[in-house]
Motif scaffolding. Structure first.
Motif, PDB file in Angstrom:
ATOM      1  N   ALA A 235       0.837  -1.206   0.000  1.00 45.09           N
ATOM      2  CA  ALA A 235       0.000   0.000   0.000  1.00 45.09           C
ATOM      3  C   ALA A 235       0.871   1.254   0.000  1.00 45.09           C
ATOM      4  O   ALA A 235       0.604   2.215  -0.738  1.00 45.09           O
ATOM      5  CB  ALA A 235      -0.947  -0.002   1.197  1.00 45.09           C
ATOM      6  N   VAL A 236       1.931   1.245   0.807  1.00 44.48           N
ATOM      7  CA  VAL A 236       2.852   2.381   0.845  1.00 44.48           C
ATOM      8  C   VAL A 236       3.589   2.497  -0.488  1.00 44.48           C
ATOM      9  O   VAL A 236       3.767   3.607  -1.024  1.00 44.48           O
ATOM     10  CB  VAL A 236       3.862   2.233   2.006  1.00 44.48           C
ATOM     11  N   LEU A 237       4.018   1.367  -1.041  1.00 46.26           N
ATOM     12  CA  LEU A 237       4.705   1.385  -2.333  1.00 46.26           C
ATOM     13  C   LEU A 237       3.787   1.943  -3.426  1.00 46.26           C
ATOM     14  O   LEU A 237       4.227   2.731  -4.277  1.00 46.26           O
ATOM     15  CB  LEU A 237       5.167  -0.027  -2.692  1.00 46.26           C
ATOM     16  N   ALA A 238       2.522   1.549  -3.405  1.00 40.38           N
ATOM     17  CA  ALA A 238       1.559   2.058  -4.386  1.00 40.38           C
ATOM     18  C   ALA A 238       1.380   3.567  -4.231  1.00 40.38           C
ATOM     19  O   ALA A 238       1.294   4.307  -5.221  1.00 40.38           O
ATOM     20  CB  ALA A 238       0.224   1.342  -4.222  1.00 40.38           C
ATOM     21  N   TRP A 239       1.341   4.044  -2.979  1.00 44.00           N
ATOM     22  CA  TRP A 239       1.187   5.480  -2.721  1.00 44.00           C
ATOM     23  C   TRP A 239       2.400   6.262  -3.213  1.00 44.00           C
ATOM     24  O   TRP A 239       2.262   7.312  -3.856  1.00 44.00           O
ATOM     25  CB  TRP A 239       0.982   5.710  -1.228  1.00 44.00           C
ATOM     26  N   LEU A 240       3.592   5.745  -2.935  1.00 46.87           N
ATOM     27  CA  LEU A 240       4.813   6.413  -3.378  1.00 46.87           C
ATOM     28  C   LEU A 240       4.890   6.471  -4.898  1.00 46.87           C
ATOM     29  O   LEU A 240       5.264   7.499  -5.480  1.00 46.87           O
ATOM     30  CB  LEU A 240       6.039   5.686  -2.825  1.00 46.87           C
ATOM     31  N   TYR A 241       4.532   5.378  -5.543  1.00 52.46           N
ATOM     32  CA  TYR A 241       4.561   5.341  -7.011  1.00 52.46           C
ATOM     33  C   TYR A 241       3.594   6.382  -7.580  1.00 52.46           C
ATOM     34  O   TYR A 241       3.925   7.097  -8.532  1.00 52.46           O
ATOM     35  CB  TYR A 241       4.183   3.943  -7.502  1.00 52.46           C
ATOM     36  N   ARG A 242       2.415   6.472  -6.986  1.00 52.35           N
ATOM     37  CA  ARG A 242       1.419   7.437  -7.453  1.00 52.35           C
ATOM     38  C   ARG A 242       1.902   8.872  -7.262  1.00 52.35           C
ATOM     39  O   ARG A 242       1.674   9.733  -8.112  1.00 52.35           O
ATOM     40  CB  ARG A 242       0.092   7.208  -6.735  1.00 52.35           C
ATOM     41  N   GLN A 243       2.598   9.133  -6.163  1.00 55.31           N
ATOM     42  CA  GLN A 243       3.114  10.475  -5.917  1.00 55.31           C
ATOM     43  C   GLN A 243       4.224  10.831  -6.902  1.00 55.31           C
ATOM     44  O   GLN A 243       4.317  11.981  -7.356  1.00 55.31           O
ATOM     45  CB  GLN A 243       3.656  10.577  -4.482  1.00 55.31           C
ATOM     46  N   LEU A 244       5.062   9.854  -7.240  1.00 54.42           N
ATOM     47  CA  LEU A 244       6.200  10.115  -8.115  1.00 54.42           C
ATOM     48  C   LEU A 244       5.821  10.144  -9.592  1.00 54.42           C
ATOM     49  O   LEU A 244       6.320  10.984 -10.348  1.00 54.42           O
ATOM     50  CB  LEU A 244       7.294   9.060  -7.882  1.00 54.42           C
ATOM     51  N   ARG A 245       4.926   9.221  -9.992  1.00 53.49           N
ATOM     52  CA  ARG A 245       4.599   9.085 -11.421  1.00 53.49           C
ATOM     53  C   ARG A 245       3.237   9.664 -11.781  1.00 53.49           C
ATOM     54  O   ARG A 245       2.869   9.690 -12.944  1.00 53.49           O
ATOM     55  CB  ARG A 245       4.650   7.608 -11.817  1.00 53.49           C
ATOM     56  N   HIS A 246       2.464  10.053 -10.772  1.00 55.20           N
ATOM     57  CA  HIS A 246       1.132  10.652 -10.988  1.00 55.20           C
ATOM     58  C   HIS A 246       0.168   9.709 -11.714  1.00 55.20           C
ATOM     59  O   HIS A 246      -0.683  10.151 -12.472  1.00 55.20           O
ATOM     60  CB  HIS A 246       1.257  11.975 -11.753  1.00 55.20           C
ATOM     61  N   ARG A 247       0.342   8.437 -11.498  1.00 56.45           N
ATOM     62  CA  ARG A 247      -0.587   7.417 -11.986  1.00 56.45           C
ATOM     63  C   ARG A 247      -0.401   6.171 -11.135  1.00 56.45           C
ATOM     64  O   ARG A 247       0.601   6.028 -10.432  1.00 56.45           O
ATOM     65  CB  ARG A 247      -0.351   7.091 -13.464  1.00 56.45           C
ATOM     66  N   ASP A 248      -1.381   5.281 -11.216  1.00 50.77           N
ATOM     67  CA  ASP A 248      -1.324   4.063 -10.409  1.00 50.77           C
ATOM     68  C   ASP A 248      -0.357   3.059 -11.015  1.00 50.77           C
ATOM     69  O   ASP A 248      -0.338   2.846 -12.236  1.00 50.77           O
ATOM     70  CB  ASP A 248      -2.716   3.427 -10.284  1.00 50.77           C
ATOM     71  N   GLY A 249       0.439   2.437 -10.170  1.00 46.52           N
ATOM     72  CA  GLY A 249       1.318   1.351 -10.596  1.00 46.52           C
ATOM     73  C   GLY A 249       0.898   0.033  -9.984  1.00 46.52           C
ATOM     74  O   GLY A 249       0.844  -0.990 -10.655  1.00 46.52           O
ATOM     75  N   LEU A 250       0.576   0.063  -8.705  1.00 43.84           N
ATOM     76  CA  LEU A 250       0.039  -1.093  -7.996  1.00 43.84           C
ATOM     77  C   LEU A 250      -1.342  -0.732  -7.470  1.00 43.84           C
ATOM     78  O   LEU A 250      -1.570   0.411  -7.064  1.00 43.84           O
ATOM     79  CB  LEU A 250       0.941  -1.494  -6.828  1.00 43.84           C
ATOM     80  N   GLY A 251      -2.227  -1.693  -7.467  1.00 45.85           N
ATOM     81  CA  GLY A 251      -3.547  -1.456  -6.898  1.00 45.85           C
ATOM     82  C   GLY A 251      -3.591  -1.908  -5.445  1.00 45.85           C
ATOM     83  O   GLY A 251      -2.779  -2.727  -5.007  1.00 45.85           O
TER      84      GLY A 251
END
Length: 251
Positions: free
Chosen positions: A159-175
């Motif tokens: 969940a934290v990894l998904a949040w970080l990815y979304r903050q950095l790439r501005h799109r979802d990477g993991l659900g």
């Protein structure tokens, strides 16, 4: 033993039910109390058309009413459920066979749905989580706290990894479905196999992406691939062969 015979006998019937889950659950259609129908013409199927494997073979994979193909999914899931039972029987002791098969069948269903529609239904991940905790509480109450903590850590890590990815790439990477699935897997496995599960799942995902690229699919950093099947396969392999693989992974 009687358990061996019963598992092998029931596995295709369970696979038939799992096939209904795979098709109907993502569409919010009734499963348990709904009549079986031909997905092509809607004709209700009688009992003689619902014998796993046999009915499909006798009808040559076609609906007796409209003569159209019913597709490979029903028999594929039935065979996969039987394959899980056979694999489990070759590895685990009789006393563990039912819970191991339950684990495998739930993972199979989640993986198949994720492949088809890129969704991991909460009702199934929650069922997998509760089954893991209940099984642990009954069989190994001394490690229940560890498994409950592992479930929380497994969920939180992705969940934290998904949040970080979304903050950095501005799109979802993991659900969050992937995070919930890892938490449910950890409820069964405990803390120790968690790193190996994630590592093996990531390796499987990279292998699948490589195969897809070789087969001509254009792969980019934004290409969406389901991670649930990778987690499910990694969890299943580690469940049955974790002693060797986990020891290798941690040194």
């Amino acid at each position: 033993s009687s358990d061996t015979f019963l598992v092998l006998l029931l596995a295709p019937f369970i696979g038939s039910f799992l096939g209904l889950l795979i098709v109907r659950l993502p569409e919010a259609r009734p499963v348990v109390f709904a009549r079986s129908i031909c997905e092509q013409c809607g004709h209700r199927l009688g009992i003689r058309y619902l014998v796993p494997l046999l009915s499909y073979a006798v009808a040559f994979g076609r609906c007796r009413h409209c003569s159209r193909s019913i597709g490979l999914l029903p028999i594929s899931v039935e065979l996969a459920a039987l394959g899980i039972a056979v694999w489990a029987l070759l590895v685990v002791h009789d006393t563990d066979i039912w819970q191991t098969c339950l684990y495998g069948w739930l993972l199979l269903t989640l993986a198949w749905i994720d492949i088809r529609v890129m969704i991991l239904p909460d009702v199934l991940t929650l069922s997998l989580l509760l089954a893991g905790l209940i099984t642990t509480a009954i069989d190994s109450p001394d490690v229940f706290t560890e498994h409950a903590l592992a479930a929380a850590i497994g969920y939180s890590s992705l969940a934290v990894l998904a949040w970080l990815y979304r903050q950095l790439r501005h799109r979802d990477g993991l659900g969050l479905g992937d995070a919930k699935l890892l938490g449910a897997i950890a409820a069964w496995s405990g803390l120790t196999p968690l790193p190996a599960t994630v590592f093996l799942a990531a390796s499987i995902g990279l292998a699948f992406a490589g195969i897809a690229a070789v087969m001509g699919r254009r792969m980019t950093l934004s290409t969406a691939l389901p991670f649930g099947p990778c987690l499910a396969l990694a969890a299943w392999v580690l469940r049955l062969h974790g002693g060797v693989l986990t020891d290798w992974f941690i040194g």
